[in-house]
Write a protein that holds these residues in place. Sequence first.
Motif, short mmCIF file in Angstrom:
data_model
loop_
_atom_site.label_atom_id
_atom_site.label_comp_id
_atom_site.label_asym_id
_atom_site.label_seq_id
_atom_site.Cartn_x
_atom_site.Cartn_y
_atom_site.Cartn_z
N UNK A 144 0.69 -1.20 -0.02
CA UNK A 144 0.03 -0.01 -0.06
C UNK A 144 0.84 1.25 0.13
N UNK A 145 1.82 1.27 1.03
CA UNK A 145 2.56 2.60 1.04
C UNK A 145 3.71 2.25 1.91
N UNK A 146 4.77 3.17 1.97
CA UNK A 146 5.88 3.25 2.65
C UNK A 146 5.60 4.26 3.73
N UNK A 147 5.93 4.38 4.94
CA UNK A 147 5.53 5.43 5.83
C UNK A 147 6.47 5.80 6.95
N UNK A 148 6.71 6.88 7.40
CA UNK A 148 7.38 6.86 8.72
C UNK A 148 6.82 6.88 9.96
N UNK A 149 7.10 6.01 10.90
CA UNK A 149 6.41 6.09 12.27
C UNK A 149 7.08 6.87 13.17
N UNK A 150 6.47 7.57 14.06
CA UNK A 150 7.31 8.37 15.09
C UNK A 150 6.52 8.09 16.17
N UNK A 151 6.86 8.75 17.42
CA UNK A 151 6.39 8.63 18.57
C UNK A 151 4.89 9.14 18.66
N UNK A 152 4.85 10.14 17.74
CA UNK A 152 3.46 10.54 17.67
C UNK A 152 2.53 9.98 16.70
N UNK A 153 2.86 8.86 16.06
CA UNK A 153 2.03 8.14 15.37
C UNK A 153 0.97 7.45 16.22
N UNK A 154 -0.07 7.25 15.42
CA UNK A 154 -1.26 6.26 16.23
C UNK A 154 -1.03 5.09 15.78
N UNK A 155 -1.90 4.22 16.33
CA UNK A 155 -1.82 2.64 16.01
C UNK A 155 -3.13 1.98 15.72
N UNK A 156 -3.99 2.68 14.99
CA UNK A 156 -5.37 2.37 14.70
C UNK A 156 -5.34 2.34 13.08
N UNK A 157 -6.26 1.18 12.78
CA UNK A 157 -6.44 1.18 11.28
C UNK A 157 -8.13 0.49 11.12
N UNK A 158 -8.87 1.10 10.35
CA UNK A 158 -10.18 0.57 10.10
C UNK A 158 -10.18 0.52 8.62
N UNK A 159 -10.98 -0.75 8.46
CA UNK A 159 -11.10 -0.88 7.03
C UNK A 159 -12.38 -1.45 6.48
N UNK A 160 -13.13 -1.03 5.48
CA UNK A 160 -14.29 -1.37 4.95
C UNK A 160 -14.40 -1.17 3.60
N UNK A 161 -15.29 -1.87 3.06
CA UNK A 161 -15.32 -2.00 1.53
C UNK A 161 -16.11 -0.91 1.27
N UNK A 162 -15.87 -0.27 -0.25
CA UNK A 162 -16.93 0.69 -0.62
C UNK A 162 -17.16 0.34 -1.98
N UNK A 163 -17.41 -0.87 -2.26
CA UNK A 163 -18.38 -1.34 -3.40
C UNK A 163 -19.70 -0.93 -3.48
N UNK A 164 -20.32 -1.21 -4.83
CA UNK A 164 -21.60 -0.91 -4.84
C UNK A 164 -22.82 -1.81 -4.03
N UNK A 165 -22.18 -2.95 -4.06
CA UNK A 165 -23.01 -4.07 -3.40
C UNK A 165 -22.88 -3.81 -1.76
#
Length: 182
Positions: A144-165
């Motif tokens: 997906x991506x390369x990112x820089x995590x720091x001590x200010x970074x969060x730790x939460x990810x939420x995923x849902x689909x956005x298909x028409x169905x």
Amino acid sequence: MATIIEKRIHRHLQTLPMNKNKYLPMYLRQKSRLFIILLMIGVCSCQDNILYHSYQPTSTVGWLKDDTLSFEFQLIKQPTICELDMGIRHGETYPYQDIWICLNHNLEDSTIYKTDTIHIHLTNQTGDWAGKGIGNIKQYTTHLRTLQLTNKSGNDMKINHIMQDSLLQGINDIGICLRSIP
């Protein structure tokens, strides 16, 4: 046929030196110890850069548009450059060649949530499933991506689909892998 092979193995085992206290030939015990040690070293060394790796299952009925899959990992204590990958396990009955996903996260700053819209092609140019697997379950992983995590970074990810169905059938699990780059 099996009895001939069993007789040959039995004859071979009788020629190997035996430890008086054990039933297993010493030669095989030494080889199995070496194998176990090498296996443990291999497993441990391959996983050193994995910061987080988890899959969340969808409902057996299907993945509803409102069903949010949540991923939470331990906070990073020192700045780290990471790669973020997503894995999708799906059945061959999945009716589409691609999937649109919404990733809501606070990876860059714990106080600010960002939303990424991700389009993932699950088939190759000829229409065959791009993922690997045995049977009717395929697993496809994409960077997906390369990112820089720091001590200010969060730790939460939420995923849902956005298909028409509103009910998406054929998706079994969604996974996240966060790896540090040495």
